[in-house]
Motif scaffolding. Sequence first.
Motif, mmCIF file in Angstrom:
data_model
loop_
_atom_site.group_PDB
_atom_site.id
_atom_site.type_symbol
_atom_site.label_atom_id
_atom_site.label_comp_id
_atom_site.label_asym_id
_atom_site.label_seq_id
_atom_site.Cartn_x
_atom_site.Cartn_y
_atom_site.Cartn_z
ATOM 1 N N ARG A 1 3.154 12.640 -6.159
ATOM 2 C CA ARG A 1 2.327 11.471 -5.864
ATOM 3 C C ARG A 1 2.765 10.291 -6.720
ATOM 4 O O ARG A 1 3.029 10.436 -7.910
ATOM 5 C CB ARG A 1 0.847 11.795 -6.096
ATOM 6 N N ARG B 1 -6.327 0.170 1.029
ATOM 7 C CA ARG B 1 -7.073 1.420 0.883
ATOM 8 C C ARG B 1 -8.403 1.067 0.202
ATOM 9 O O ARG B 1 -8.413 0.304 -0.768
ATOM 10 C CB ARG B 1 -6.253 2.362 0.014
ATOM 11 N N ARG C 1 -0.269 7.984 -3.757
ATOM 12 C CA ARG C 1 0.057 8.435 -2.400
ATOM 13 C C ARG C 1 1.199 9.444 -2.483
ATOM 14 O O ARG C 1 2.032 9.408 -3.390
ATOM 15 C CB ARG C 1 0.411 7.267 -1.496
#
Length: 496
Positions: A137, A243, A473
Motif C-alpha cells: 500500500r 476519496r 491505496r
Amino acid sequence: MRTVEHWIAGTTADGSSGACAPVFNPATGEQQAQVVLGTAADVDAAVRAAAGAYPEWSQSSISRRTKVLFAFRELVNARAMELAELITDEHGKVLSDALGEVQRGLEVVEFACGIAQQLKGEFSDQVSADVDSTTYREPLGVVAGITPFNFPAMVPMWMFPVAIAAGNTFILKPSERDPSVSLVIARLWAEAGLPDGVFNVVQGDAATVDAILDHPGIAAVSFVGSTPIARHIHARATAAGKRVQALGGAKNHAVVLPDADLSFAANQLAAAAFGSAGERCMAISVVIAVGSAADGLLDLLQREADGITVGPGRVTGVDMGPVVTAAARERIVGLIDSAERQGARICTDGRGLTVEGSEGGFFVGPTIIDRVDPGMEVYGAEVFGPVLAVLRADTLDQAIALINANPYGNGTAIFTGSGAAARAFTRGVHVGMVGVNVPVPVPMAYHSFGGWKDSLMGEHHVHGPDGVRFYTRAKVVTARWPQPVEAASFDMPTAR
Ligand code: NAD
C-alpha cells in the motif's frame, strides 16, 4: 486580542483575507481570542506546502517516519496538561475530561507508531513459473481533515497520525470555535522533527471548507461533524474525485432491561448523558426503559442528575461545564421547551441555571425528560446538550425496532444481566458501535471508529485498520526474475 493563525510550511501565517471570527470562553461568555478565516488562496498555499513536502516524506523510510511519531508521542504526553487547559478554555469541558480526550488521541499516535506492522503487504510466491506477486500500500498524497468543535484534540488525532505515518502530507481545518490547540500540535510536530509542510493548519469556516473540497491538489478528505454538513462534504468532495469519509451526527439510545443492576445503569447513564455537557457524538441522549425498569430507573437517574456539580471546567470538583456557545444554549433550551409543549414531562430541568461567579457563561443544567415519544421534536433532533430523553417499551424487540427506525446509527448500549438478551441486542441493532453494560463504547485506537446510516458517509471508519486503508491505496506487482527465456506472447497471460 490574541489572534489564532494558520500554520503553513512550518510557520504561522496570518492569511490573505483579514477576516476573523471570535473565540469565546464558554465559562465566562467573553471573547478571549479571534481566529483568522482562511480563503481559497490560503488553502492553495497550504496545498502547495504539503505537495512540496510529499515527495521526500512519502519516500522516507518507515523507520524514519516512526521515529518522528515516537518523538511526537512523547511531546504530546509531556504537554498534555497544556493542551487540556486550552481545550477547557475554548470548549468548556472539565479539565479531567479534556485530559481524557488528549489521552484517547495519544492512543491513535501510539497505534500509528506501529505503522510498520500495518503496512506489511501480501506476497504470493510462484503464481506462475518464475513469477511472484506482491501487494503493498502506498500513500495517497495531500490529504485533509475537517473537524468539529467537540473534540478539538482527539478528533484531529483520529486522522493525522495515521495519515502521516503512512507517508501522506496533511492539512487540518479545525473548528473555528476552539482552534488554538491545533497550533500547539503543529509546534509539537515541528519539535518532533517532522519536515516543514507535512502537517499544516488552515483555520476557517464553511468557505474555507469548500475551498478544500474543490482543490484539485487534495486527494482525500476526512470529515467529522454534523450530518447535514457530512452530506455536503461527501457529495462535493466525491464529485471533485476525492476519496471521502464523512462522519456525521448521532442519537444514541441505551436500553435498560428489568434484569439490569439499575443503580449501576443509572450511574453509568448519567455520566454518558451529561459528561462534556452531552456534547459528545457518543453521548447517550435517549434511554429506553423496558417493562418494569422504568420507574425505578427514573428515580435513580434523577438522583444522579441532582448530584452533578455544574460550573467552569477549570474549577476542581466540577462535573460538567457550559455548552459551547450562547446559540447552542438557546437551541438546547428551545428543544426542552418544545418537549414540554408537546406533552413530555420535564423531571429534572436545567433551563435557567446560573452559576454564581460565572453568570455570563453558557450553562444549561442536566435535564431529564420522561414520556418522550418518537414524534416529538426533542426526539427527532440531535440535541447535543445535557438532555436525556426517556422512552418506554414493553419488550426488547420493541426497543430494538425503535433504535432501527432512527436515521442515525452511531452508538448504542444495553444494560442487562442476560447474555442471551445482550446477544440478541448486539446482533439486532443497525448501529456501528455497541456497548454491553458499557454506555459509551468508543473503540480503542487499534479498532476502527464509525457509525452506520446517517452517522457515516463513505466506506471507511476512522483510525485502526480502516484508517490505514483509507489513507493508502493498494499496488499489486507481478514480477518475473530472472529474464524470461521465451519470447513474449500476444495471448492473454495464463498460468502455466
Ligand atoms: P459542524 O458540522 O457544524 O462543523 C464541523 C466542521 O464543519 C467545522 O470544521 C466547521 O467549520 C465546518 N462547517 C460548518 N458548517 C459548514 C458548511 N456549511 N459547509 C462546510 N463546512 C462547514 O459540527 P460541530 O457543531 O462543530 O460538531 C458537532 C457535531 O459533530 C455533532 O453533530 C456531533 O454528533 C458530530 N460529531 C460526530 C462524531 C462522529 O464520530 N460521528 C464525532 C464528533 C462530533
